[in-house]
Scaffold this motif. Structure first.
Motif, PDB file in Angstrom:
ATOM      1  N   LEU A  93       0.819  -1.215   0.000  1.00  0.00           N
ATOM      2  CA  LEU A  93       0.000   0.000   0.000  1.00  0.00           C
ATOM      3  C   LEU A  93       0.852   1.265   0.000  1.00  0.00           C
ATOM      4  CD1 LEU A  93      -3.021  -1.022   2.202  1.00  0.00           C
ATOM      5  CD2 LEU A  93      -2.819  -0.907  -0.280  1.00  0.00           C
ATOM      6  N   ALA A  94       2.138   1.111   0.306  1.00  0.00           N
ATOM      7  CA  ALA A  94       3.000   2.292   0.296  1.00  0.00           C
ATOM      8  C   ALA A  94       3.206   2.808  -1.127  1.00  0.00           C
ATOM      9  CB  ALA A  94       4.347   1.941   0.927  1.00  0.00           C
ATOM     10  N   ASP A  95       3.088   1.920  -2.119  1.00  0.00           N
ATOM     11  CA  ASP A  95       3.266   2.360  -3.516  1.00  0.00           C
ATOM     12  C   ASP A  95       1.915   2.703  -4.099  1.00  0.00           C
ATOM     13  OD1 ASP A  95       5.956   1.795  -3.448  1.00  0.00           O
ATOM     14  OD2 ASP A  95       5.610  -0.305  -3.994  1.00  0.00           O
ATOM     15  N   ASP A  96       1.766   3.944  -4.513  1.00  0.00           N
ATOM     16  CA  ASP A  96       0.490   4.385  -5.068  1.00  0.00           C
ATOM     17  C   ASP A  96       0.477   4.078  -6.573  1.00  0.00           C
ATOM     18  OD1 ASP A  96      -1.758   5.655  -5.854  1.00  0.00           O
ATOM     19  OD2 ASP A  96      -1.198   7.641  -5.113  1.00  0.00           O
ATOM     20  N   PRO A  97      -0.417   3.220  -7.034  1.00  0.00           N
ATOM     21  CA  PRO A  97      -0.408   2.889  -8.464  1.00  0.00           C
ATOM     22  C   PRO A  97      -1.067   3.961  -9.328  1.00  0.00           C
ATOM     23  CG  PRO A  97      -2.141   1.666  -7.346  1.00  0.00           C
ATOM     24  CD  PRO A  97      -1.439   2.468  -6.293  1.00  0.00           C
ATOM     25  N   ALA A  98      -1.806   4.906  -8.704  1.00  0.00           N
ATOM     26  CA  ALA A  98      -2.570   5.865  -9.506  1.00  0.00           C
ATOM     27  C   ALA A  98      -1.689   6.717 -10.417  1.00  0.00           C
ATOM     28  CB  ALA A  98      -3.442   6.736  -8.591  1.00  0.00           C
ATOM     29  N   PRO A  99      -0.564   7.278  -9.909  1.00  0.00           N
ATOM     30  CA  PRO A  99       0.270   8.071 -10.823  1.00  0.00           C
ATOM     31  C   PRO A  99       0.824   7.223 -11.974  1.00  0.00           C
ATOM     32  CG  PRO A  99       0.964   8.390  -8.530  1.00  0.00           C
ATOM     33  CD  PRO A  99      -0.075   7.311  -8.512  1.00  0.00           C
ATOM     34  N   VAL A 100       1.068   5.949 -11.708  1.00  0.00           N
ATOM     35  CA  VAL A 100       1.608   5.077 -12.768  1.00  0.00           C
ATOM     36  C   VAL A 100       0.566   4.921 -13.868  1.00  0.00           C
ATOM     37  CG1 VAL A 100       2.619   2.815 -13.274  1.00  0.00           C
ATOM     38  CG2 VAL A 100       2.960   3.865 -11.014  1.00  0.00           C
ATOM     39  N   ALA A 101      -0.693   4.703 -13.456  1.00  0.00           N
ATOM     40  CA  ALA A 101      -1.766   4.566 -14.444  1.00  0.00           C
ATOM     41  C   ALA A 101      -1.980   5.885 -15.182  1.00  0.00           C
ATOM     42  CB  ALA A 101      -3.053   4.111 -13.758  1.00  0.00           C
ATOM     43  N   SER A 102      -1.907   7.014 -14.450  1.00  0.00           N
ATOM     44  CA  SER A 102      -2.113   8.316 -15.099  1.00  0.00           C
ATOM     45  C   SER A 102      -1.008   8.608 -16.104  1.00  0.00           C
ATOM     46  CB  SER A 102      -2.151   9.439 -14.056  1.00  0.00           C
ATOM     47  OG  SER A 102      -3.241   9.239 -13.203  1.00  0.00           O
ATOM     48  N   ASP A 103       0.235   8.293 -15.737  1.00  0.00           N
ATOM     49  CA  ASP A 103       1.348   8.518 -16.673  1.00  0.00           C
ATOM     50  C   ASP A 103       1.162   7.693 -17.930  1.00  0.00           C
ATOM     51  OD1 ASP A 103       2.437  10.161 -14.858  1.00  0.00           O
ATOM     52  OD2 ASP A 103       4.139   8.860 -14.321  1.00  0.00           O
ATOM     53  N   ALA A 104       0.741   6.448 -17.727  1.00  0.00           N
ATOM     54  CA  ALA A 104       0.550   5.566 -18.887  1.00  0.00           C
ATOM     55  C   ALA A 104      -0.555   6.132 -19.781  1.00  0.00           C
ATOM     56  CB  ALA A 104       0.205   4.152 -18.427  1.00  0.00           C
ATOM     57  N   LEU A 105      -1.578   6.701 -19.155  1.00  0.00           N
ATOM     58  CA  LEU A 105      -2.675   7.268 -19.948  1.00  0.00           C
ATOM     59  C   LEU A 105      -2.174   8.478 -20.758  1.00  0.00           C
ATOM     60  CD1 LEU A 105      -5.703   6.976 -20.562  1.00  0.00           C
ATOM     61  CD2 LEU A 105      -6.112   8.743 -18.841  1.00  0.00           C
ATOM     62  N   ALA A 106      -1.368   9.317 -20.102  1.00  0.00           N
ATOM     63  CA  ALA A 106      -0.839  10.492 -20.805  1.00  0.00           C
ATOM     64  C   ALA A 106      -0.002  10.039 -22.009  1.00  0.00           C
ATOM     65  CB  ALA A 106       0.000  11.330 -19.842  1.00  0.00           C
ATOM     66  N   ARG A 107       0.798   9.005 -21.788  1.00  0.00           N
ATOM     67  CA  ARG A 107       1.637   8.438 -22.853  1.00  0.00           C
ATOM     68  C   ARG A 107       0.791   7.990 -24.046  1.00  0.00           C
ATOM     69  NH1 ARG A 107       4.317   5.076 -19.004  1.00  0.00           N
ATOM     70  NH2 ARG A 107       3.223   3.216 -19.689  1.00  0.00           N
ATOM     71  N   SER A 108      -0.290   7.258 -23.732  1.00  0.00           N
ATOM     72  CA  SER A 108      -1.112   6.706 -24.811  1.00  0.00           C
ATOM     73  C   SER A 108      -1.923   7.792 -25.493  1.00  0.00           C
ATOM     74  CB  SER A 108      -2.102   5.680 -24.293  1.00  0.00           C
ATOM     75  OG  SER A 108      -1.515   4.880 -23.381  1.00  0.00           O
ATOM     76  N   ARG A 109      -2.378   8.768 -24.709  1.00  0.00           N
ATOM     77  CA  ARG A 109      -3.157   9.847 -25.340  1.00  0.00           C
ATOM     78  C   ARG A 109      -2.276  10.624 -26.296  1.00  0.00           C
ATOM     79  NH1 ARG A 109      -7.483  12.747 -21.563  1.00  0.00           N
ATOM     80  NH2 ARG A 109      -8.059  13.465 -23.637  1.00  0.00           N
ATOM     81  N   ALA A 110      -1.003  10.799 -25.914  1.00  0.00           N
ATOM     82  CA  ALA A 110      -0.086  11.512 -26.804  1.00  0.00           C
ATOM     83  C   ALA A 110       0.064  10.743 -28.118  1.00  0.00           C
ATOM     84  CB  ALA A 110       1.257  11.695 -26.119  1.00  0.00           C
ATOM     85  N   LEU A 111       0.041   9.434 -28.037  1.00  0.00           N
ATOM     86  CA  LEU A 111       0.166   8.624 -29.258  1.00  0.00           C
ATOM     87  C   LEU A 111      -1.126   8.643 -30.079  1.00  0.00           C
ATOM     88  CD1 LEU A 111       1.851   5.241 -28.202  1.00  0.00           C
ATOM     89  CD2 LEU A 111       2.770   6.967 -29.752  1.00  0.00           C
ATOM     90  N   GLY A 112      -2.256   8.732 -29.375  1.00  0.00           N
ATOM     91  CA  GLY A 112      -3.550   8.625 -30.063  1.00  0.00           C
ATOM     92  C   GLY A 112      -3.858   7.163 -30.337  1.00  0.00           C
ATOM     93  N   TRP A 113      -5.136   6.853 -30.594  1.00  0.00           N
ATOM     94  CA  TRP A 113      -5.441   5.424 -30.693  1.00  0.00           C
ATOM     95  C   TRP A 113      -4.775   4.756 -31.881  1.00  0.00           C
ATOM     96  CZ3 TRP A 113      -7.859   2.887 -34.639  1.00  0.00           C
ATOM     97  CH2 TRP A 113      -8.767   3.568 -35.453  1.00  0.00           C
ATOM     98  N   ARG A 114      -4.594   5.512 -32.954  1.00  0.00           N
ATOM     99  CA  ARG A 114      -3.924   4.891 -34.110  1.00  0.00           C
ATOM    100  C   ARG A 114      -2.461   4.585 -33.782  1.00  0.00           C
ATOM    101  NH1 ARG A 114      -7.855   7.825 -36.554  1.00  0.00           N
ATOM    102  NH2 ARG A 114      -9.055   6.666 -38.105  1.00  0.00           N
ATOM    103  N   GLY A 115      -1.851   5.471 -32.991  1.00  0.00           N
ATOM    104  CA  GLY A 115      -0.465   5.239 -32.574  1.00  0.00           C
ATOM    105  C   GLY A 115      -0.363   4.046 -31.636  1.00  0.00           C
ATOM    106  N   VAL A 116      -1.335   3.939 -30.726  1.00  0.00           N
ATOM    107  CA  VAL A 116      -1.351   2.793 -29.804  1.00  0.00           C
ATOM    108  C   VAL A 116      -1.509   1.497 -30.597  1.00  0.00           C
ATOM    109  CG1 VAL A 116      -2.723   1.660 -27.989  1.00  0.00           C
ATOM    110  CG2 VAL A 116      -2.200   4.100 -27.815  1.00  0.00           C
ATOM    111  N   LEU A 117      -2.412   1.521 -31.566  1.00  0.00           N
ATOM    112  CA  LEU A 117      -2.649   0.343 -32.402  1.00  0.00           C
ATOM    113  C   LEU A 117      -1.387  -0.012 -33.199  1.00  0.00           C
ATOM    114  CD1 LEU A 117      -4.507  -1.782 -33.766  1.00  0.00           C
ATOM    115  CD2 LEU A 117      -5.295   0.006 -35.316  1.00  0.00           C
TER     116      LEU A 117
END
Ligand code: BGC
Length: 762
Positions: free
Chosen positions: A255-279
Motif C-alpha cells: 500500500l506504500a506504492d500508489d499505483p494511480a500516478p503510474v496509471a495516469s502517466d501511462a494514460l498520458a503516454r497513450s493519449r499523446a500517441l492517439g489510438w492509431r499510434g497505440v494500435l
C-alpha cells in the motif's frame, strides 16, 4: 466492416465465430481472449447485461463471463476453504446504448449478423454486428479491442456504429463495469480510480479517457461519475459514431506504492500517441514476436497450422518478461478456473516454448520461483523436510494454495490431496531452471538464483527419500502426474526426477566452484550445506528406488501398479466424459488406468533414462493405459511418439491436442488450457523437428510426417537466433544473429556462420 478496423481475412491467422449462443459463449470468450502477460481480457461482447446465467434451475452455469484480470492481483475472496484467487478489475469495454428510452441489451431484437474475429497476427479482437432493435431500428457497428503488447499497461477500444433512422434520442454510456468488485476504493477521481484488495493489501489503479465523434466531430460528454462518460444526441440516419476509449492499469503489491500516478502517466503516454499510434505500436510488437516465434507447416491439415498459431498466440499473450513477481496460471489470464493458480504446467508444458523463442520471459517465470523460495522452504519445513518443496498450486507468495476440499458432483465433499502429495513440482521447477541454463548460458541468473533453486530442491529430495531396511531409499505417500492414483509409493516419475534433481544440485556446485569459487563458498555457507550432507545426496542418487526392471527396460509407474486390475480402455472409446466419471473413482483407483502422461512424461523429459529400446517399450506399455483425463496429456504423447518415429500415432495425438481449445467444449469455459497449447508447440518443435536445447550444442533430429512438405521456425540459443527449415530430406539452418556456432543435425555436427545458409541432407 469499416476500414481501419478491417481484419487480414486470412484464415490461417484469423479465427472467426459467428452468432451468439448461451451454450458456447463462455468458451468463445476464453478462446478469443486478449492478453499481454500483465492484463488479460475475455472476449465478451461490449453491449450486454454483463455476467449471464444459462439457467436458474439445477446447477448454475455462466453463459457470459465478462472479465478483465491483472496478473498477480490476488486476494482471498470469501470462499470455503479460503484460497487466494485473482481479483477481477473493471470490465472497461462495456457500453450502454439507449434508443428512445429503450436500453439495448442485444437480447430481444434480431441479429442480422454477428461476427467476432480474433486476428492472431495483430493481436486484436474484432467484432461486427448488424442488429434490428425495437421498432425495426437497425444498428450497424463494429469494434476493435486490444491490450497492448507494446505498453502492457494499456488497453484500447474503438467502437463505431450507425443507425438507420433520423430523430431518435440516443444515449451512449461508456463505463467501467463492475469496477472495484471485492475491493475497497482508495481514490475515485474523474479519470483515475484506485482500489485495494481487502486481505492481501495490494492496490490497483485504472485510468481512462473516452472520446465520441459524430462524423468526425467530437461530442461533449457528461461526466457524472468517475470513469463514466455519457453522451446524448439525436440520430441522423447513416451518421457514423466513433467511440475511442483508452484505459491504463497499474498494480502495486504494497500500500506504500500508489499505483494511480503510474496509471495516469501511462494514460498520458497513450493519449499523446492517439489510438492509431497505440494500435500501430501494438501491431509492431506482435509482428516482432511472430518473426521470432511463428511455426509454419506446409502440407499439414489446416487445423494443425491453425492450432500451432493459436498456441503461440496464447503463449505470447500470457507472459511478461518485465514482472518477476508473477507466473502463468493454468488458464493464463483468460478465465477463473483454478483461481489463477500456477502449477507444474508452467515449468514443464510452457517453459520449453519460452526458452526456445522468448528466453527473457522464461527468465522472469523462473525468477518468480526464486522469489517464492521462502514459501517453498516453509512448506518443506512444515512437513518435516529440509530444503524447498514448492507449492503444488501457487499464487503470489509461494505458500501452498491448493484447496483442501471441494464439493463433488453429487454434493459430497472430496479431499484434495495434491497440495500435500503432488511433490514432483519441486523437481519440475529444478528441471526448468536447468533447461533454461543449458539453452541460454545465462550466468547471472544461474549464479544469483538458479543454483540456489537447484540446491534447495535437491536438498528437499535427499531428505524426502528415506533409507529403509532394504538398503534403498524410498519416496512414499505421493501423487504422480497420474492423479487418479493417490497416496502411492515410489512413483517412477517422481523418483527418477528427484534423483536427477539431486544429481543436478551436485553438478550446480561443480559449476559454481569452477567458475566463481568465492560465490560457491558463500552460497554453501549461507545455505549451511556441509560435506556430510552432500555425501548423503550422493548416497541418495545411488539408492533411490526407480521401479525399473533392467530386463524389460520397463518402469513400474508406482509400487503395486502391475497388480491393479487391467482395464481395456478401447471398450470406453465412445465416452464423452472422463473415465473416472464412467467407472467411478474407486474402480479407477483400483485399475491400471492412467489419467495423463506419467511414465510417458518421463520419457519426454529425461530421454537418457530410456536407453535403446526402453523408450518404445514403456510407450507401448503405458500409451494404451492412458485415458487422457487432462488436457496436458495428448501433446506429450504426440511429442514422445514423434521422437520415436511413430508418426501416425504422433499425428493422431497432435490432432487431439490441437482440437482441445479450438473446439468450443465446455472445458474451456473457465479459460483456455494453456499447458495443452504448450504441448501442441512441443509436439511439433521438440517432437517432429526434434529440437534439443539441452546438449552442449544445439540439436535437431527431424522426423516429419510424410505429408508435411516443410516445417519452419526459429530458435534462440545462447545469445543467437537460428532460422530452421526442414523440407523433405533437407534441413536448412541460418544464423539470424549472434556468433558462429555448431549445430548437430540428425547426428552430424556442422558449423553455422553468419550470412550463409547451411544445407544438410538427412
Ligand atoms: C492435471 C494437472 C494440472 C492441473 C492444472 C489437472 O487436471 O492433472 O497435471 O497441473 O490440472 O492444469
Amino acid at each position: 466492416m469499416m476500414q481501419a478496423l478491417e481484419s487480414t481475412h486470412d484464415s490461417d491467422w484469423v479465427l472467426t465465430h459467428e452468432g451468439y449462443s448461451v451454450l458456447t459463449e463462455n468458451a468463445v470468450e476464453s478462446r478469443f481472449a486478449l492478453g499481454n502477460g500483465f492484463m488479460g481480457m475475455r472476449a465478451s461482447r461490449p453491449v450486454s447485461r454483463g455476467p449471464t446465467w444459462v439457467s436458474w434451475q439445477g446447477f448454475v452455469r455462466w453463459a457470459s463471463w465478462p472479465r478483465c484480470y491483472v496478473a498477480g492481483l490476488f486476494d482471498r475472496p470469501n470462499t470455503v476453504p479460503p484460497v487466494p484467487a485473482l481479483v477481477p478489475v473493471a470490465d472497461w469495454s462495456r457500453v450502454r446504448l439507449v434508443l428512445d428510452d429503450n436500453s439495448q441489451l442485444m437480447m430481444d431484437g434480431e441479429f442480422l449478423s454477428s461476427v467476432r474475429q480474433l486476428d492472431m497476427r495483430r493481436g486484436i479482437l474484432l467484432s461486427d454486428l448488424s442488429y434490428r432493435a425495437h421498432a425495426g431500428i437497425t444498428i450497424n457497428g463494429d469494434e476493435l479491442r486490444l491490450v497492448s503488447l507494446a505498453d502492457r499497461a494499456v488497453g484500447l477500444q474503438v467502437l463505431r456504429f450507425s443507425l438507420d433512422r433520423n430523430g431518435i434520442d440516443v444515449m451512449l454510456e461508456a463505463n467501467f463495469a463492475m469496477a472495484g468488485m471485492g475491493m475497497e476504493p482508495l481514490q475515485l477521481d474523474r479519470d483515475v480510480c484506485a482500489w485495494r484488495t481487502e486481505g492481501s493489501h495490494k492496490a490497483v489503479a485504472m485510468a481512462g479517457s473516452a472520446t465520441l465523434r459524430a462524423d468526425g466531430h467530437p461530442l461533449a460528454p457528461e461526466r457524472s461519475f468517475s470513469l463514466r462518460w455519457i453522451w446524448r444526441w439525436r440520430s441522423v440516419a447513416g451518421q457514423v459514431l466513433e467511440l475511442d476509449r483508452l484505459v491504463t492499469v497499474a498494480r502495486s503489491d504494497g500500500l506504500a506504492d500508489d499505483p494511480a500516478p503510474v496509471a495516469s502517466d501511462a494514460l498520458a503516454r497513450s493519449r499523446a500517441l492517439g489510438w492509431r499510434g497505440v494500435l500501430a505500436a501494438h501491431e509492431t510488437a506482435w509482428q516482432q514476436h511472430w518473426d521470432a516465434s511463428d511455426v509454419i507447416i506446409e502440407g499439414a491439415d489446416d487445423e494443425i497450422q491453425e492450432a500451432v498459431r493459436f498456441a503461440v498466440y496464447h503463449l505470447t499473450s500470457a507472459a511478461n518478461p518485465e514482472d518477476e513477481s508473477v507466473s502463468i496460471g493454468a488458464r493464463g489470464l483468460t478465465g477463473d478456473a483454478y483461481f489463477g493458480h500456477v502449477f507444474w504446467d508452467t515449468e514443464i508444458y510452457l517453459l520449453p516454448f519460452y526458452v526456445a523463442v522468448w528466453p527473457e520471459a522464461a527468465r522472469a517465470l523462473l525468477m518468480y520461483r526464486y522469489h517464492t523460495l521462502p514459501g517453498a522452504r516453509a512448506k518443506a519445513a512444515a512437513m518435516g523436510y529440509r530444503g524447498a518443496l514448492y507449492a503444488w498450486e501457487s499464487a503470489d507468495t509461494g505458500e501452498e494454495t491448493t484447496p483442501e476440499r471441494v464439493v463433488g458432483p453429487g454434493g459430497e465433499t472430496i479431499d484434495i490431496l495434491t497440495g500435500r502429495m503432488e511433490q514432483h513440482i519441486s523437481a519440475d521447477v529444478a528441471y526448468a531452471v536447468w533447461q533454461y541454463w543449458r539453452a541460454t548460458g545465462d550466468e547471472g541468473f544461474f549464479a544469483d538464483a538458479g543454483a540456489e533453486i537447484l540446491l534447495e530442491t535437491a536438498r528437499f529430495w535427499a531428505s524426502r527419500a528415506v533409507p529403509e531396511a532394504d538398503g534403498k531409499r524410498h519416496i512414499r505417500h505421493v501423487i504422480g502426474p497420474d492423479e487418479y492414483h493417490e497416496d502411492v509409493d515410489d512413483n517412477a516419475f517422481t523418483n527418477v526426477m528427484a534423483r536427477w534433481n539431486i544429481a543436478r544440485g551436485l553438478e550446480a556446485i561443480e559449476v559454481m566452484r569452477a567458475r566463481w569459487p568465492d560465490r560457491a563458498a558463500a552460497l554453501l555457507e549461507r545455505l549451511a550445506l556441509s560435506e556430510p550432507e552432500l555425501a548423503d545426496w550422493r548416497d541418495a542418487v545411488e539408492h533411490i528406488v526407480t521401479g525399473l526392471d533392467p530386463t524389460t527396460g520397463l518402469y513400474e509407474q508406482f509400487a503395486g501398479f502391475y497388480k491393479l486390475e487391467p482395464l481395456d480402455l478401447s471398450l470406453y472409446a465412445d465416452r464423452k466424459v472422463p473415465i473416472d466419471v464412467v467407472i467411478g473413482r474407486e474402480r479407477t483407483q483400483r485399475s491400471q488406468v492412467v489419467k495423463q502422461a506419467d511414465v510417458v512424461a518421463l520419457i519426454a523429459l529425461l530421454p537418457d533414462e530410456f536407453p535403446g529400446a526402453a523408450a518404445k517399450a514403456n510407450f507401448r506399455y503405458y500409451e494404451p493405459r492412458c485415458a487422457h483425463g487432462s488436457s496436458l496429456s495428448a501433446g506429450i504423447h504426440a511429442l514422445v511418439a514423434a521422437r520415436l518415429g511413430e508418426t501416425e500415432i504422433a499425428l493422431r495425438y497432435l490432432r487431439h491436442a490441437a482440437a482441445a481449445d479450438l473446439e468450443l467444449d465446455l472445458n474451456s469455459a473457465g479459460g483456455i488450457r494453456i499447458a495443452g497449447l504448450g504441448g501442441v508447440w512441443q509436439a511439433i518443435v521438440l517432437g517432429f523437428a526434434g529440437l534439443d536445447l539441452t546438449g552442449d550444442i544445439l540439436g535437431l533430429d527431424p522426423k516429419l510426417p510424410p505429408q508435411w512438405r516443410s516445417l519452419s521456425f526459429r530458435a534462440r540459443w545462447k545469445d543467437r537466433s537460428v532460422a530452421i527449415r526442414i523440407a523433405g530430406r533437407t534441413v536448412e539452418a541460418r544464423l539470424v544473429n549472434g556468433q558462429p556456432m555448431e549445430m548437430r543435425i540428425a547426428g552430424a555436427t556442422r558449423k553455422l556462420t553468419a550470412g550463409a545458409t547451411l544445407q544438410v541432407s538427412i
